[in-house]
Design a protein around this motif. Sequence first.
Motif, PDB file in Angstrom:
ATOM      1  N   ALA A 162       0.836  -1.203   0.000  1.00 55.15           N
ATOM      2  CA  ALA A 162       0.000   0.000   0.000  1.00 55.15           C
ATOM      3  C   ALA A 162       0.872   1.255   0.000  1.00 55.15           C
ATOM      4  O   ALA A 162       0.565   2.236  -0.679  1.00 55.15           O
ATOM      5  CB  ALA A 162      -0.925   0.000   1.218  1.00 55.15           C
ATOM      6  N   LEU A 163       1.979   1.217   0.743  1.00 52.08           N
ATOM      7  CA  LEU A 163       2.913   2.337   0.743  1.00 52.08           C
ATOM      8  C   LEU A 163       3.593   2.479  -0.618  1.00 52.08           C
ATOM      9  O   LEU A 163       3.786   3.589  -1.121  1.00 52.08           O
ATOM     10  CB  LEU A 163       3.975   2.143   1.835  1.00 52.08           C
ATOM     11  CG  LEU A 163       3.502   2.243   3.288  1.00 52.08           C
ATOM     12  CD1 LEU A 163       4.639   1.882   4.229  1.00 52.08           C
ATOM     13  CD2 LEU A 163       2.983   3.646   3.585  1.00 52.08           C
ATOM     14  N   ASN A 164       3.967   1.346  -1.207  1.00 46.87           N
ATOM     15  CA  ASN A 164       4.612   1.366  -2.527  1.00 46.87           C
ATOM     16  C   ASN A 164       3.709   1.978  -3.596  1.00 46.87           C
ATOM     17  O   ASN A 164       4.174   2.668  -4.511  1.00 46.87           O
ATOM     18  CB  ASN A 164       5.015  -0.046  -2.959  1.00 46.87           C
ATOM     19  CG  ASN A 164       6.048  -0.688  -2.064  1.00 46.87           C
ATOM     20  OD1 ASN A 164       5.809  -1.735  -1.480  1.00 46.87           O
ATOM     21  ND2 ASN A 164       7.210  -0.075  -1.952  1.00 46.87           N
ATOM     22  N   LEU A 165       2.412   1.700  -3.482  1.00 46.08           N
ATOM     23  CA  LEU A 165       1.462   2.161  -4.492  1.00 46.08           C
ATOM     24  C   LEU A 165       1.008   3.605  -4.279  1.00 46.08           C
ATOM     25  O   LEU A 165       0.352   4.175  -5.160  1.00 46.08           O
ATOM     26  CB  LEU A 165       0.226   1.243  -4.506  1.00 46.08           C
ATOM     27  CG  LEU A 165       0.421  -0.148  -5.113  1.00 46.08           C
ATOM     28  CD1 LEU A 165      -0.832  -0.978  -4.909  1.00 46.08           C
ATOM     29  CD2 LEU A 165       0.773  -0.061  -6.596  1.00 46.08           C
ATOM     30  N   ALA A 166       1.326   4.176  -3.130  1.00 45.52           N
ATOM     31  CA  ALA A 166       0.909   5.549  -2.849  1.00 45.52           C
ATOM     32  C   ALA A 166       1.427   6.489  -3.935  1.00 45.52           C
ATOM     33  O   ALA A 166       2.587   6.406  -4.357  1.00 45.52           O
ATOM     34  CB  ALA A 166       1.421   5.985  -1.481  1.00 45.52           C
ATOM     35  N   PHE A 167       0.559   7.368  -4.410  1.00 46.98           N
ATOM     36  CA  PHE A 167       0.933   8.276  -5.505  1.00 46.98           C
ATOM     37  C   PHE A 167       1.829   9.376  -4.984  1.00 46.98           C
ATOM     38  O   PHE A 167       1.465  10.117  -4.066  1.00 46.98           O
ATOM     39  CB  PHE A 167      -0.326   8.866  -6.131  1.00 46.98           C
ATOM     40  CG  PHE A 167      -0.077   9.572  -7.438  1.00 46.98           C
ATOM     41  CD1 PHE A 167       0.436   8.890  -8.521  1.00 46.98           C
ATOM     42  CD2 PHE A 167      -0.350  10.922  -7.562  1.00 46.98           C
ATOM     43  CE1 PHE A 167       0.667   9.536  -9.727  1.00 46.98           C
ATOM     44  CE2 PHE A 167      -0.136  11.581  -8.765  1.00 46.98           C
ATOM     45  CZ  PHE A 167       0.375  10.883  -9.848  1.00 46.98           C
ATOM     46  N   GLY A 168       3.009   9.475  -5.554  1.00 49.45           N
ATOM     47  CA  GLY A 168       3.973  10.487  -5.159  1.00 49.45           C
ATOM     48  C   GLY A 168       4.861  10.847  -6.331  1.00 49.45           C
ATOM     49  O   GLY A 168       4.638  10.399  -7.460  1.00 49.45           O
TER      50      GLY A 168
END
Length: 205
Positions: free
Chosen positions: A13-19
Amino acid sequence: MIDLLVFIPACFALNLAFGPNNLLSLTHGAERGVPFALAAAMARLAAFVPMIAASALGLGVLMSTSALLFGVVKVAGALYLLWLGVKLLRTRPTVDARGQGHVPASLRQAARREGLAAVSNPKAILIFAAFFPQFVDTQAYWTSYATLGALFLGLEACAITIYALAGRFAARFAARRMHWFQRASGGGMVLFGLLLLASRQPGQA
C-alpha cells in the motif's frame, strides 16, 4: 519472526501511494514504454538501499527528532521538485531526427530524475524508520531488517511496473499530445513540492 501476512499488504500500500517517483514512472511509461520506465527506476531502488541502511542505523530517528536536519532536507527536496515541475511545465512540442513531435527524456536523464526524487523527500527515510521497526525481529535485527528491505524493493518494482503500464495505456489515447502529458506531470511535481514545503516534522503540532 516477521509477520509477512501483515507486512506485505501494508508495505505494498505504501509502494502504491501516488507520489513524485510514481508520477515519474507513469510519465516515463507513457513516453518510452515499460522497460524504459523500469530501467530508469533502478536509480530509485539504488537510492532506497542506503536510505534503508541509514534507517537501520538509527538515522531516521535522528531526522524525526532534529527540526534543523528535517528542515534542510525538506526545503532542498521541495526546491528540486518545484524546479523539475517548472521545467516539465515549460515543455513544448519539438521535433526529433525522424520528424516526430516531442523528444522524451533520455535514459540517463530519466534515471537522474528518479534518483533525485527518491532522495529529495525526507519522508521516505522516515517511513523506513517508523514502519520497518514494527516488524523487525529484535533477536535477528540485521537479518530481519535486510529481509524487510529486500521485500520493500521487490514490491516497489511491482508498483513501478503498474504505474508504467498505466502510463503506457494512457499514452495510446494521447500519442500526439505527449507534451501535454509532460505538462500535467510538471503540474503534479509542483504540487508535490509545495506539499513537501508545507509539511511538518513528524511529531510536531
